[in-house]
Design a protein around this motif. Structure first.
Motif: not given
Length: 97
Positions: A9, A29-32, A34-35
């Motif tokens: 990611e 970015e929230p998705g990145v 969080a990962a």
């Protein structure tokens, strides 16, 4: 990304941030975000910041000393950045940060 102990990611944001320094915001970015663990985020930011030399500097070296030297310097910088990021990434992973 496996070489520097980062998840897949982080690949696109890290590459975009290396090419264009304001692209580093993509790592937020929230998705990145969080990962990535805090240590992985530091590794990704470090790699993005040092992977590629300043384009103006490379073009100046190419103009003054030739393309061969400019490409050699850029490749060496990329190699050194990957090695240092790998040490950082795997060190962070070993420490569990």
């Amino acid at each position: 990304m496996a070489v520097v102990a980062l998840p897949a990611e982080a690949a696109l944001p890290t590459v975009m941030a290396a090419v264009r320094k304001d692209g580093i915001l993509l790592l937020a970015e929230p998705g990145v975000l969080a990962a990535l663990s805090p240590g992985q985020l530091v590794t990704a930011v470090y790699l993005a910041g040092v992977a590629l030399p300043c384009l103006v500097t490379v073009l100046t070296i190419a103009r003054e000393r030739g393309w061969s030297l400019a490409v050699t310097i850029a490749v060496r910088q990329l190699a050194a950045a990957v090695v240092c990021a790998a040490l950082l990434g795997w060190g962070v992973r070993a420490l569990g940060v």
